[in-house]
Design a protein around this motif. Structure first.
Motif, PDB file in Angstrom:
ATOM      1  N   PRO A  60       4.308   7.806  -2.598  1.00  0.00           N
ATOM      2  CA  PRO A  60       3.682   6.480  -2.552  1.00  0.00           C
ATOM      3  C   PRO A  60       2.408   6.441  -1.717  1.00  0.00           C
ATOM      4  O   PRO A  60       1.460   5.720  -2.051  1.00  0.00           O
ATOM      5  CB  PRO A  60       4.781   5.591  -1.953  1.00  0.00           C
ATOM      6  CG  PRO A  60       5.692   6.529  -1.233  1.00  0.00           C
ATOM      7  CD  PRO A  60       5.648   7.808  -1.986  1.00  0.00           C
ATOM      8  N   VAL A  61       2.345   7.199  -0.617  1.00  0.00           N
ATOM      9  CA  VAL A  61       1.140   7.199   0.225  1.00  0.00           C
ATOM     10  C   VAL A  61      -0.027   7.817  -0.523  1.00  0.00           C
ATOM     11  O   VAL A  61      -1.159   7.308  -0.480  1.00  0.00           O
ATOM     12  CB  VAL A  61       1.428   7.955   1.542  1.00  0.00           C
ATOM     13  CG1 VAL A  61       0.166   8.026   2.399  1.00  0.00           C
ATOM     14  CG2 VAL A  61       2.550   7.279   2.307  1.00  0.00           C
ATOM     15  N   ARG A  62       0.236   8.910  -1.213  1.00  0.00           N
ATOM     16  CA  ARG A  62      -0.835   9.551  -1.972  1.00  0.00           C
ATOM     17  C   ARG A  62      -1.309   8.647  -3.108  1.00  0.00           C
ATOM     18  O   ARG A  62      -2.505   8.608  -3.427  1.00  0.00           O
ATOM     19  CB  ARG A  62      -0.344  10.884  -2.518  1.00  0.00           C
ATOM     20  CG  ARG A  62      -1.402  11.681  -3.255  1.00  0.00           C
ATOM     21  CD  ARG A  62      -0.929  13.100  -3.510  1.00  0.00           C
ATOM     22  NE  ARG A  62       0.332  13.106  -4.233  1.00  0.00           N
ATOM     23  CZ  ARG A  62       1.123  14.172  -4.319  1.00  0.00           C
ATOM     24  NH1 ARG A  62       0.785  15.298  -3.705  1.00  0.00           N
ATOM     25  NH2 ARG A  62       2.252  14.119  -4.998  1.00  0.00           N
ATOM     26  N   ALA A  63      -0.402   7.917  -3.743  1.00  0.00           N
ATOM     27  CA  ALA A  63      -0.798   7.000  -4.809  1.00  0.00           C
ATOM     28  C   ALA A  63      -1.745   5.931  -4.283  1.00  0.00           C
ATOM     29  O   ALA A  63      -2.759   5.603  -4.921  1.00  0.00           O
ATOM     30  CB  ALA A  63       0.442   6.362  -5.428  1.00  0.00           C
ATOM     31  N   GLN A  64      -1.445   5.377  -3.090  1.00  0.00           N
ATOM     32  CA  GLN A  64      -2.322   4.356  -2.506  1.00  0.00           C
ATOM     33  C   GLN A  64      -3.684   4.932  -2.132  1.00  0.00           C
ATOM     34  O   GLN A  64      -4.727   4.316  -2.383  1.00  0.00           O
ATOM     35  CB  GLN A  64      -1.640   3.755  -1.276  1.00  0.00           C
ATOM     36  CG  GLN A  64      -2.401   2.631  -0.621  1.00  0.00           C
ATOM     37  CD  GLN A  64      -3.381   3.113   0.445  1.00  0.00           C
ATOM     38  OE1 GLN A  64      -3.202   4.225   0.963  1.00  0.00           O
ATOM     39  NE2 GLN A  64      -4.409   2.325   0.725  1.00  0.00           N
ATOM     40  N   ALA A  65      -3.692   6.121  -1.564  1.00  0.00           N
ATOM     41  CA  ALA A  65      -4.956   6.731  -1.146  1.00  0.00           C
ATOM     42  C   ALA A  65      -5.843   7.038  -2.345  1.00  0.00           C
ATOM     43  O   ALA A  65      -7.059   6.804  -2.308  1.00  0.00           O
ATOM     44  CB  ALA A  65      -4.681   8.004  -0.339  1.00  0.00           C
ATOM     45  N   VAL A  82     -14.250  -5.173  -4.189  1.00  0.00           N
ATOM     46  CA  VAL A  82     -12.797  -5.036  -4.225  1.00  0.00           C
ATOM     47  C   VAL A  82     -12.173  -6.388  -3.891  1.00  0.00           C
ATOM     48  O   VAL A  82     -12.411  -6.945  -2.820  1.00  0.00           O
ATOM     49  CB  VAL A  82     -12.316  -3.963  -3.233  1.00  0.00           C
ATOM     50  CG1 VAL A  82     -10.795  -3.899  -3.222  1.00  0.00           C
ATOM     51  CG2 VAL A  82     -12.900  -2.614  -3.582  1.00  0.00           C
ATOM     52  N   VAL A  83     -11.386  -6.932  -4.820  1.00  0.00           N
ATOM     53  CA  VAL A  83     -10.725  -8.218  -4.591  1.00  0.00           C
ATOM     54  C   VAL A  83      -9.235  -8.037  -4.297  1.00  0.00           C
ATOM     55  O   VAL A  83      -8.592  -8.948  -3.760  1.00  0.00           O
ATOM     56  CB  VAL A  83     -10.903  -9.145  -5.809  1.00  0.00           C
ATOM     57  CG1 VAL A  83     -12.363  -9.510  -5.994  1.00  0.00           C
ATOM     58  CG2 VAL A  83     -10.359  -8.493  -7.071  1.00  0.00           C
ATOM     59  N   GLU A  84      -8.666  -6.899  -4.640  1.00  0.00           N
ATOM     60  CA  GLU A  84      -7.258  -6.612  -4.351  1.00  0.00           C
ATOM     61  C   GLU A  84      -7.152  -5.159  -3.885  1.00  0.00           C
ATOM     62  O   GLU A  84      -7.136  -4.244  -4.710  1.00  0.00           O
ATOM     63  CB  GLU A  84      -6.378  -6.831  -5.590  1.00  0.00           C
ATOM     64  CG  GLU A  84      -4.897  -6.588  -5.329  1.00  0.00           C
ATOM     65  CD  GLU A  84      -4.052  -6.682  -6.587  1.00  0.00           C
ATOM     66  OE1 GLU A  84      -2.814  -6.626  -6.452  1.00  0.00           O
ATOM     67  OE2 GLU A  84      -4.621  -6.783  -7.684  1.00  0.00           O
ATOM     68  N   PRO A  85      -7.095  -4.929  -2.586  1.00  0.00           N
ATOM     69  CA  PRO A  85      -7.029  -3.543  -2.103  1.00  0.00           C
ATOM     70  C   PRO A  85      -5.718  -2.881  -2.515  1.00  0.00           C
ATOM     71  O   PRO A  85      -4.700  -3.543  -2.758  1.00  0.00           O
ATOM     72  CB  PRO A  85      -7.121  -3.698  -0.572  1.00  0.00           C
ATOM     73  CG  PRO A  85      -7.612  -5.093  -0.346  1.00  0.00           C
ATOM     74  CD  PRO A  85      -7.142  -5.909  -1.499  1.00  0.00           C
ATOM     75  N   ALA A  86      -5.755  -1.552  -2.612  1.00  0.00           N
ATOM     76  CA  ALA A  86      -4.553  -0.791  -2.946  1.00  0.00           C
ATOM     77  C   ALA A  86      -3.584  -0.814  -1.768  1.00  0.00           C
ATOM     78  O   ALA A  86      -3.994  -0.670  -0.611  1.00  0.00           O
ATOM     79  CB  ALA A  86      -4.924   0.646  -3.296  1.00  0.00           C
TER      80      ALA A  86
END
Length: 576
Positions: free
Chosen positions: A116-121, A221-225
Motif C-alpha cells: 500500500p505504501v508503494r502504491a501511494q508513492a 492536484v485536487v485529491e492527493p494520493a
C-alpha cells in the motif's frame, strides 16, 4: 408452451451441471487463497482554473476538457513512467492507469500494488510528473522573471486602487459644483483617470494570464494520493460465486449441445409432439436376467405386469377384442423391444381369458425360440390351414404362429390378399390376433398395417432415432393404416411410492421391536453375513455383504413406511 421440454436437458444432466459448478467454484477458491491482497491508491488532478473563476466561459471549458484527454495520454507514455521510476528509485512500476473522466477537466490516476505504501508513492509521483510537464510549471531560470512579474502586479494593483479612489473623489466633488467652467474641468479629469484605469486593468490582466494563477494550460492536484487502509482484492466470495455460475452455465450449455447432437427420442413429450398419436401405455424395464417370455406370468404383481394390463385396458377401450380383432406391433427401428411388447401383450390378453394368437411376422429377424417350426412363410409358399401350424409354448390361452422354416424365401409373397386369408383362417380359434411385425422401414410393415385393424407403435426412450420416427410417421400416414397409438418402452424411473406399492418388504427372521429404534437395531443386527443371521458361526467379515445388507434393510424400511402410508390412504378412501 411446455417448459418441461426446454428444461429437460438440464433435468437430465443436472449432475453434470452441479459437478461442473462445484469444480469451478472450488478451483477458484483454491486459486484465490494463494493470491496476495492488492491495494489501490488514487489521485485526481484538474486542468486550468475554471473551478476558481466566478465567470467561466464555454470555450474555456471545452479547451480544458481537450487538454485533460491529452494529459491522460501523456501520463501513460514512457517518459512519465521512466521519470517516476527514477524519482522513486524503482526498477519497475506496479500496474497503473491514467484516464480523463468523461465530460470533465479531471484526470484520475489509479495505482494497484501488493504494497500500500508503494502504491501511494507511485500515484503521487505520477501526478507530480504530469504537473512538471505543463507550461505553468516553473523551471529554475524562470524564477527571477516570475518574481519581477509578481512585483509589477503588486505595483499595478496599488495604482489601480489609487486611480479608482481619485475617480470617486472627483465624482463626489462634481456633485457640489455650480459653475460651468469648474464642472467641465472636473469632467475632463475624471475622463482621463478612467482611461488610465482601463489601461492599468488591461495590463494587469495580461500579466496575470502569463502566470500560473491565470493559466488555462495548467494542472492542479485536487485529491492527493493516500495510503489505502484496506485491500481492494481479490474478492474471493464474488469470484467463487461467479465461478459457480460460469461453471454451471458452461455445463448447462454442454447439456443442451449434447441433447442437440443426440438424435434420439428421450422424452415422452417429444415423441407425442412429433407424432401426434396418443400414448396408450408406458412399459417399464424387465429386470436383467429375468425371462421376458414368462416374467408377467411369474411376477403378476410387479409394475411391469401392471403396465401391460393398463395397455390391454386402453386397447380394449379402443375396441380391440370386440370390433377390432387384429393388432400389428411395430416400431421405427430395430431393438425397440417390439417383440417383447407384442409377446407380453398377447400373454396379458390370454391371462384375461381371451383366446389369443401371436404371429411372428418379421421374416428378416424371426424369433429364435420358434426356429425350424413351420409357420407364416410355409403358409405363403404352400398354403394350407393356418391352425395346423399353431404351437403352444406358453401357458394360458395363447397360441403362436411362427415365422416359418425359411421365412426369407416367402418375403416377396406377402400381400394383403394372402395375409387376410391367413387371418380369416385363424378367426375361429382366436378372439385377438397380435402380429409381431418388422420395423416400419421394412416394406412388409406396410402390408401388415393394411391388413390389420390397428397399428401399435413401440418407441423406446433413449434409443429410437428421430429420423426413424419421422420416417415411420410419414410411411403410415401415407397408407390406409389405422394407428391406435404409441407404447413407450424402457421407462426406468418411477417415484418411490410405486415401488412401495408393488414390492412389499420381506418379513424378518426374528421378532423386531416396533418403532424407529427397533428397526435401527434390526439394521445393525443384520450387518453380518447371512450365516451369522441364521445362527451359524462365520470366520470372515465380508465388507461388501455388510454394505449390501445395510442397503437392503434401509430400502425395506423406507418401502414399509411408504406402504403403510398408501394403505392408510386406501382405508380413508374406503371410509369416504
Amino acid at each position: 408452451m411446455d417448459l418441461s421440454v426446454y428444461l429437460a436437458p438440464l433435468v437430465k444432466w443436472w449432475r453434470l451441471v452441479v459437478v461442473a459448478a462445484v469444480i469451478a467454484g472450488v478451483s477458484t477458491l483454491v486459486a484465490t487463497l494463494f493470491q496476495p491482497a492488492v491495494y489501490s491508491s488514487r489521485t485526481t488532478l484538474i486542468v486550468g482554473q475554471s473551478i476558481s473563476n466566478p465567470n467561466p466561459s464555454s470555450p474555456q471549458f471545452y479547451l480544458e476538457q481537450e487538454l485533460a484527454k491529452i494529459y491522460a495520454d501523456i501520463g501513460s507514455r514512457e517518459p512519465v513512467r521512466r521519470g517516476t521510476m527514477e524519482a522513486l528509485g524503482l526498477a519497475w512500476l506496479p500496474a497503473f492507469s491514467v484516464r480523463a473522466l468523461p465530460n470533465t477537466q479531471l484526470i484520475e490516476i489509479a495505482v494497484t500494488d501488493t504494497n500500500p505504501v508503494r502504491a501511494q508513492a507511485v500515484a503521487a509521483e505520477l501526478a507530480n510528473q504530469l504537473v512538471r510537464r505543463t507550461p505553468a510549471d516553473l523551471i529554475p531560470e524562470d524564477e527571477d522573471r516570475q518574481t519581477f512579474v509578481d512585483d509589477q502586479l503588486a505595483r499595478m494593483q496599488q495604482d489601480i486602487q489609487t486611480t479608482q479612489d481619485e475617480i470617486n473623489a472627483l465624482q463626489t466633488r462634481l456633485g457640489v459644483l455650480s459653475g460651468a467652467r469648474e464642472i467641465a474641468d472636473v469632467e475632463r479629469q475624471i475622463s482621463g483617470l478612467q482611461d488610465k484605469l482601463r489601461s492599468l486593468q488591461t495590463t494587469y490582466a495580461s500579466l496575470v494570464s502569463g502566470t500560473p494563477r491565470g493559466a488555462v494550460n495548467s494542472l492542479t492536484v485536487v485529491e492527493p494520493a493516500a495510503v489505502p487502509a484496506r485491500s481492494s482484492g481479490p474478492n474471493r466470495m464474488l469470484n467463487v460465486l461467479l465461478a459457480f455460475a460460469l461453471g454451471g452455465c458452461v455445463a448447462g450449455g454442454g447439456a443442451y449441445l449434447i441433447e442437440y447432437l443426440d438424435r434420439r427420442v428421450n422424452h415422452a413429450a417429444e415423441i407425442q409432439q412429433l407424432l401426434g398419436w396418443p400414448i396408450l401405455g408406458e412399459v417399464g424395464q424387465i429386470p436383467a436376467g429375468a425371462d421376458a417370455s414368462t416374467y408377467i406370468c411369474d411376477q403378476p404383481d410387479t409394475m411391469v405386469a401392471d403396465s401391460f394390463r393398463a395397455l390391454r385396458a386402453n386397447l380394449e377401450s379402443a375396441g380391440v377384442g370386440t370390433r377390432m380383432k387384429t393388432v400389428l406391433v411395430t416400431g421405427p427401428s430395430p431393438s425397440e423391444g417390439k417383440s417383447t411388447v407384442a409377446l407380453n401383450l398377447a400373454l396379458t390378453m390370454a391371462m384375461a381369458g381371451k383366446k389369443t394368437v401371436l404371429i411372428d411376422g418379421d421374416s428378416h429377424r424371426p424369433q429364435p425360440i420358434y426356429r425350424n417350426q413351420k409357420g407364416l412363410s410355409d403358409l405363403l409358399l404352400n398354403g394350407g390351414d393356418p391352425t395346423e401350424h399353431l404351437i403352444n409354448p406358453y401357458p394360458r390361452q395363447l397360441s403362436v404362429l411362427p415365422a416359418g422354416v425359411t421365412p426369407l424365401k416367402a418375403a416377396g409373397l406377402l400381400s394383403l390378399t394372402n395375409l387376410r386369408a391367413i387371418l380369416e383362417g385363424l378367426g375361429p380359434v382366436a378372439e385377438v390376433i397380435v402380429i409381431d411385425g418388422p420395423p416400419a422401414f421394412v416394406s412388409d410393415s406396410l402390408v401388415l398395417a393394411g391388413a390389420v385393424d390397428g397399428v401399435l407403435a413401440v418407441v423406446r426412450l433413449g434409443h429410437s432415432p428421430w429420423d426413424a420416427v419421422r420416417e415411420m410417421k410419414a410411411r403410415f400416414e401415407s397408407s390406409p393404416a389405422n394407428i391406435l397409438g404409441i407404447v413407450l418402452n424402457g421407462i426406468s424411473k418411477r417415484p418411490a411410492f410405486y415401488h412401495a406399492y408393488y414390492q412389499e418388504p420381506p418379513t424378518s427372521d426374528h421378532p423386531t421391536q416396533s418403532g424407529t429404534f427397533g428397526k435401527l437395531r434390526d439394521v445393525l443386527r443384520g450387518l453380518g453375513s447371512p450365516g451369522r443371521r441364521a445362527g451359524v458361526a462365520t470366520q470372515s467379515f465380508d465388507l461388501r455383504s455388510v454394505w449390501e445388507n445395510l442397503r437392503l434393510k434401509v430400502r425395506n424400511i423406507w418401502h414399509a413406511r411408504l406402504g403403510r402410508a398408501l394403505k392408510s390412504d386406501e382405508r380413508k378412501e374406503r371410509v369416504i
